[in-house]
Design a protein around this motif. Structure first.
Motif, PDB file in Angstrom:
ATOM      1  N   LYS A   2       0.963  -1.311   0.049  1.00 61.60           N
ATOM      2  CA  LYS A   2      -0.180  -0.020  -0.014  1.00 61.60           C
ATOM      3  C   LYS A   2       0.716   1.219   0.021  1.00 61.60           C
ATOM      4  O   LYS A   2       1.784   1.526   0.822  1.00 61.60           O
ATOM      5  CB  LYS A   2      -0.927  -0.047   1.128  1.00 61.60           C
ATOM      6  CG  LYS A   2      -1.994   1.045   1.285  1.00 61.60           C
ATOM      7  CD  LYS A   2      -3.026   0.727   2.283  1.00 61.60           C
ATOM      8  CE  LYS A   2      -3.877   1.995   2.106  1.00 61.60           C
ATOM      9  NZ  LYS A   2      -5.185   1.751   2.810  1.00 61.60           N
ATOM     10  N   LEU A   3       0.640   2.127  -0.931  1.00 63.54           N
ATOM     11  CA  LEU A   3       1.400   3.602  -1.130  1.00 63.54           C
ATOM     12  C   LEU A   3       0.493   4.626  -0.430  1.00 63.54           C
ATOM     13  O   LEU A   3      -0.501   4.556  -1.005  1.00 63.54           O
ATOM     14  CB  LEU A   3       1.778   3.610  -2.681  1.00 63.54           C
ATOM     15  CG  LEU A   3       2.698   2.724  -3.200  1.00 63.54           C
ATOM     16  CD1 LEU A   3       2.857   3.057  -4.573  1.00 63.54           C
ATOM     17  CD2 LEU A   3       3.943   2.836  -2.524  1.00 63.54           C
ATOM     18  N   ASP A   4       1.188   5.429   0.095  1.00 64.81           N
ATOM     19  CA  ASP A   4       0.509   6.747   0.392  1.00 64.81           C
ATOM     20  C   ASP A   4       0.582   7.685  -0.851  1.00 64.81           C
ATOM     21  O   ASP A   4       1.338   7.363  -1.642  1.00 64.81           O
ATOM     22  CB  ASP A   4       1.086   7.437   1.647  1.00 64.81           C
ATOM     23  CG  ASP A   4       2.684   7.599   1.518  1.00 64.81           C
ATOM     24  OD1 ASP A   4       2.977   8.880   0.994  1.00 64.81           O
ATOM     25  OD2 ASP A   4       3.451   6.679   1.782  1.00 64.81           O
ATOM     26  N   ARG A   7       3.977   9.440  -1.792  1.00 65.07           N
ATOM     27  CA  ARG A   7       5.150   8.517  -2.523  1.00 65.07           C
ATOM     28  C   ARG A   7       4.335   8.079  -3.785  1.00 65.07           C
ATOM     29  O   ARG A   7       5.443   8.112  -4.854  1.00 65.07           O
ATOM     30  CB  ARG A   7       5.073   7.201  -1.333  1.00 65.07           C
ATOM     31  CG  ARG A   7       6.284   6.183  -2.094  1.00 65.07           C
ATOM     32  CD  ARG A   7       6.553   5.136  -1.087  1.00 65.07           C
ATOM     33  NE  ARG A   7       7.134   4.179  -1.671  1.00 65.07           N
ATOM     34  CZ  ARG A   7       8.295   3.783  -1.597  1.00 65.07           C
ATOM     35  NH1 ARG A   7       8.899   4.502  -1.046  1.00 65.07           N
ATOM     36  NH2 ARG A   7       9.161   2.902  -2.384  1.00 65.07           N
ATOM     37  N   TYR A   8       3.148   7.869  -3.830  1.00 64.40           N
ATOM     38  CA  TYR A   8       2.775   7.375  -5.221  1.00 64.40           C
ATOM     39  C   TYR A   8       2.985   8.825  -6.271  1.00 64.40           C
ATOM     40  O   TYR A   8       3.421   8.436  -7.419  1.00 64.40           O
ATOM     41  CB  TYR A   8       1.324   7.150  -5.219  1.00 64.40           C
ATOM     42  CG  TYR A   8       0.673   6.789  -6.720  1.00 64.40           C
ATOM     43  CD1 TYR A   8       0.814   5.547  -7.332  1.00 64.40           C
ATOM     44  CD2 TYR A   8      -0.065   7.798  -7.273  1.00 64.40           C
ATOM     45  CE1 TYR A   8       0.417   5.315  -8.607  1.00 64.40           C
ATOM     46  CE2 TYR A   8      -0.658   7.481  -8.503  1.00 64.40           C
ATOM     47  CZ  TYR A   8      -0.448   6.235  -8.982  1.00 64.40           C
ATOM     48  OH  TYR A   8      -0.918   6.006 -10.363  1.00 64.40           O
ATOM     49  N   ALA A   9       2.635   9.761  -5.845  1.00 66.10           N
ATOM     50  CA  ALA A   9       3.064  11.027  -6.495  1.00 66.10           C
ATOM     51  C   ALA A   9       4.261  11.324  -6.987  1.00 66.10           C
ATOM     52  O   ALA A   9       4.803  11.513  -7.950  1.00 66.10           O
ATOM     53  CB  ALA A   9       2.358  12.283  -5.923  1.00 66.10           C
ATOM     54  N   LYS A  10       5.294  10.686  -6.159  1.00 66.22           N
ATOM     55  CA  LYS A  10       6.757  10.985  -6.247  1.00 66.22           C
ATOM     56  C   LYS A  10       7.392  10.034  -7.290  1.00 66.22           C
ATOM     57  O   LYS A  10       7.928  10.264  -8.295  1.00 66.22           O
ATOM     58  CB  LYS A  10       7.560  10.893  -5.245  1.00 66.22           C
ATOM     59  CG  LYS A  10       9.015  11.122  -5.370  1.00 66.22           C
ATOM     60  CD  LYS A  10       9.935  10.713  -4.126  1.00 66.22           C
ATOM     61  CE  LYS A  10      11.211  11.087  -4.259  1.00 66.22           C
ATOM     62  NZ  LYS A  10      11.933  10.226  -5.375  1.00 66.22           N
TER      63      LYS A  10
END
Length: 146
Positions: A2-4, A7-10
């Protein structure tokens, strides 16, 4: 896993190719400016032979014809892929959208292909442009009455 969201945007930013915004804007500016310059050269040429009103009409017709001719072999699309919005100068971009649709659907026949789909891209522009002109015309008329 699971990504916050941060972190996903980065990860997304890191995976995307870099877009040279300044270079793209300069290309669009110079290509659009060149199309407009060509229109002005045509207008000045027509003015040598005809009055101002007819020269303007002939300039529009010339730009539409040239845009259509450059669209047929696919050159306008190649230029558009490189210059982006610079090729969307209204009269030439509109002619390109009509001719492109006609070429694309020619295999389906003249009536069911070209005839019914020639304005598939340009149709909404015509419809909403007409609607907007009516709305603004009514607003202008009401403002004149007040």
């Amino acid at each position: 896993m699971k990504l916050d969201p941060e972190r996903y945007a980065k990860m997304t930013r890191d995976a995307l190719p870099h877009s040279p915004v300044l270079k793209d804007c300069l290309w669009a500016f110079f290509v659009g400016g060149s199309i407009c310059l060509m229109g002005e050269i045509l207008r000045q040429s027509w003015l040598l032979l005809y009055d101002k009103e007819l020269a303007g009409t002939l300039t529009s017709i010339s730009l539409i014809l040239l845009s259509a001719l450059v669209t047929l072999p696919g050159w306008y699309q190649k230029l558009g892929a490189r210059a982006g919005a610079g090729t969307l100068v209204p009269i030439t971009g509109f002619a390109n959208s009509v001719v492109s649709a006609a070429i694309e659907f020619k295999a389906e026949g003249w009536v069911t292909g070209v005839g019914s789909r020639i304005f598939i891209i340009a149709g909404p522009v015509i419809a909403y442009g007409t609607l907007a002109s009516w709305v603004w015309g009514i607003v202008y008329w009401i403002m004149g009455k007040l």
